[in-house]
Design a protein around this motif. Structure first.
Motif, PDB file in Angstrom:
ATOM      1  N   THR A   1      49.004  92.750  82.359  1.00 22.39           N
ATOM      2  CA  THR A   1      48.526  91.567  83.079  1.00 22.39           C
ATOM      3  C   THR A   1      49.083  91.543  84.495  1.00 22.39           C
ATOM      4  OG1 THR A   1      50.331  90.120  82.338  1.00 22.39           O
ATOM      5  CG2 THR A   1      48.385  90.240  80.925  1.00 22.39           C
TER       6      THR A   1
ATOM      7  N   ASP B   1      43.671  88.813  68.053  1.00 22.53           N
ATOM      8  CA  ASP B   1      44.498  87.733  68.602  1.00 22.53           C
ATOM      9  C   ASP B   1      45.939  87.842  68.122  1.00 22.53           C
ATOM     10  OD1 ASP B   1      42.361  86.690  69.992  1.00 22.53           O
ATOM     11  OD2 ASP B   1      41.872  85.175  68.483  1.00 22.53           O
TER      12      ASP B   1
ATOM     13  N   VAL C   1      47.645  90.777  70.026  1.00 21.97           N
ATOM     14  CA  VAL C   1      47.968  90.416  71.413  1.00 21.97           C
ATOM     15  C   VAL C   1      49.136  89.450  71.447  1.00 21.97           C
ATOM     16  CG1 VAL C   1      47.108  89.282  73.488  1.00 21.97           C
ATOM     17  CG2 VAL C   1      45.636  90.860  72.237  1.00 21.97           C
TER      18      VAL C   1
ATOM     19  N   ALA D   1      50.385  86.493  77.375  1.00 22.99           N
ATOM     20  CA  ALA D   1      48.951  86.389  77.151  1.00 22.99           C
ATOM     21  C   ALA D   1      48.490  84.943  77.137  1.00 22.99           C
ATOM     22  CB  ALA D   1      48.582  87.067  75.834  1.00 22.99           C
ATOM     23  N   ALA D   2      49.311  84.040  76.599  1.00 25.18           N
ATOM     24  CA  ALA D   2      48.917  82.630  76.505  1.00 25.18           C
ATOM     25  C   ALA D   2      48.646  82.025  77.880  1.00 25.18           C
ATOM     26  CB  ALA D   2      50.006  81.839  75.785  1.00 25.18           C
TER      27      ALA D   2
ATOM     28  N   LEU E   1      47.133  83.213  80.299  1.00 26.02           N
ATOM     29  CA  LEU E   1      45.848  83.603  80.870  1.00 26.02           C
ATOM     30  C   LEU E   1      44.787  82.524  80.707  1.00 26.02           C
ATOM     31  CD1 LEU E   1      45.689  87.356  79.763  1.00 26.02           C
ATOM     32  CD2 LEU E   1      46.525  86.391  81.919  1.00 26.02           C
ATOM     33  N   SER E   2      44.957  81.627  79.749  1.00 20.89           N
ATOM     34  CA  SER E   2      44.005  80.532  79.557  1.00 20.89           C
ATOM     35  C   SER E   2      44.438  79.248  80.269  1.00 20.89           C
ATOM     36  CB  SER E   2      43.830  80.246  78.063  1.00 20.89           C
ATOM     37  OG  SER E   2      45.066  79.821  77.496  1.00 20.89           O
TER      38      SER E   2
ATOM     39  N   SER F   1      41.650  88.560  82.823  1.00 17.70           N
ATOM     40  CA  SER F   1      40.986  87.824  81.748  1.00 17.70           C
ATOM     41  C   SER F   1      41.633  88.143  80.409  1.00 17.70           C
ATOM     42  CB  SER F   1      39.500  88.189  81.690  1.00 17.70           C
ATOM     43  OG  SER F   1      39.323  89.485  81.157  1.00 17.70           O
ATOM     44  N   TYR F   2      41.578  87.170  79.510  1.00 18.02           N
ATOM     45  CA  TYR F   2      42.102  87.409  78.170  1.00 18.02           C
ATOM     46  C   TYR F   2      41.311  88.519  77.481  1.00 18.02           C
ATOM     47  CZ  TYR F   2      43.491  86.847  73.331  1.00 18.02           C
ATOM     48  OH  TYR F   2      43.947  87.095  72.066  1.00 18.02           O
ATOM     49  N   ARG F   3      39.990  88.549  77.696  1.00 22.77           N
ATOM     50  CA  ARG F   3      39.166  89.563  77.045  1.00 22.77           C
ATOM     51  C   ARG F   3      39.613  90.970  77.415  1.00 22.77           C
ATOM     52  NH1 ARG F   3      35.634  92.985  78.408  1.00 22.77           N
ATOM     53  NH2 ARG F   3      35.549  92.223  80.563  1.00 22.77           N
TER      54      ARG F   3
ATOM     55  N   THR G   1      42.558  91.873  78.559  1.00 26.30           N
ATOM     56  CA  THR G   1      43.886  92.098  77.999  1.00 26.30           C
ATOM     57  C   THR G   1      43.805  92.468  76.523  1.00 26.30           C
ATOM     58  OG1 THR G   1      44.897  90.575  79.572  1.00 26.30           O
ATOM     59  CG2 THR G   1      46.127  91.032  77.562  1.00 26.30           C
ATOM     60  N   ALA G   2      42.986  91.728  75.787  1.00 25.08           N
ATOM     61  CA  ALA G   2      42.841  92.004  74.359  1.00 25.08           C
ATOM     62  C   ALA G   2      42.228  93.384  74.126  1.00 25.08           C
ATOM     63  CB  ALA G   2      41.979  90.928  73.721  1.00 25.08           C
TER      64      ALA G   2
END
Length: 302
Positions: A40, A141, A144, A152-153, A155-156, A204-206, A208-209
């Protein structure tokens, strides 16, 4: 004293343009190094290290889905990143280079060396590159969250302004003793307009995942490690993303991984965490010294 002049270029790759930073040395150029950031992160993770490499032209992309490359269309994954790196070297007319990867960037480096072996002279892997000790069969999920946790959290999350984002990071345990203007610049660069009056992290989370799953469960990494032929140095640290022990590589797991890949030369760097190994004076001193050693070895064999 300034050791480098900084510039950026945009390189055409599949799906759009890849932003690539170039630090041109103010002294006569003696070497090139390709620097690859984490999952990230962005190219601005590297100024601490670059400043300790006089005479070295440093090339560092924003990997697709991050920083100024966040709008790139198409899937990510280790192979896609590796091919983007080859395009960046082509754009700069660089045939062969010492490659340095931090965190996920170390996994990308290993795959890059496998897909484009003629472009790589040596590998320096910083707290990444060998398989992590993660459970098999968990959903995306959970995988990650288990590896990245609050990284990661965030990112939203949305932020009213840059100051609010910096305050969020000031409370982060990894930087309690390592807050600097360079770190603030790195963090501020991470923010983009969310289109609704707030700011959000560029990654984006996508993406990263997608990368996290490929890095830990995809075929590209084990294939690359199974064919690893380039001289490889691995540096690990005893504390993780939250400044917690034992870090990404617990001792027993690391011992197993090194036994499985005996050509990898390992160095433990005490007193640092997953972030500060590259984004602090103390960490950059050690990383830059290792990079310099590998550049000198590459020069002797050229």
């Amino acid at each position: 004293m300034t050791t480098h002049d900084y510039r950026t270029i945009d390189v055409a790759v599949a799906g759009g343009d890849l932003r690539v930073a170039v630090w041109d040395p103010t002294d006569a150029r003696t070497d090139d190094a390709l620097l690859i950031h984490g999952v990230t992160s962005s190219h601005l993770a590297w100024p601490f290290v670059v400043g300790r490499l006089p005479g070295v032209r440093a090339i560092a992309p924003d990997l697709r889905g991050r920083g100024a490359s966040s709008a790139l269309a198409g899937p990510a994954g280790m192979a896609a990143h590796a091919d983007d790196l080859a395009a960046a070297l082509d754009a700069l007319g660089i045939a062969r280079v010492t490659v340095v990867g931090h965190s996920m960037g170390a996994f990308v480096a290993v795959v890059f060396a496998h897909r484009h072996p003629e472009r790589v002279s040596r590998l320096v892997l910083v707290d990444g590159g060998l398989p992590l000790d993660v459970p098999q069969g968990v959903d995306t999920d959970a995988l990650v969250a288990g590896i990245l946790g609050p990284t990661a959290a965030r990112l939203s999350m949305r932020f009213a302004n840059t100051g609010e984002y910096l305050d969020f990071w000031r409370a982060h345990p990894a930087f309690a003793e390592a807050w600097t203007p360079e770190l603030e610049r790195y963090l501020a660069y991470d923010l983009v307009d969310d289109g609704a009056g707030s700011l959000r992290p560029a990654t984006s989370y996508r993406t990263t995942a997608e990368d996290t799953v490929d890095m830990n469960a995809g075929a590209a990494l084990p294939e690359a490690l199974g064919a690893l032929a380039h001289p490889t140095r691995l540096m690990t640290v005893p504390r993780g993303l939250q400044d917690e022990p034992p870090g990404l590589y617990a001792p027993a797991h690391l011992e197993r991984m090194l036994a499985a890949h005996p050509s990898v030369v390992h160095q433990r760097v005490d007193g640092l965490n997953h972030y500060t190994v590259v984004m602090s004076d103390a960490g950059a001193d050690v990383v830059a010294a290792v990079v310099r050693e590998e550049l000198d070895r590459a020069a002797l064999l050229a």
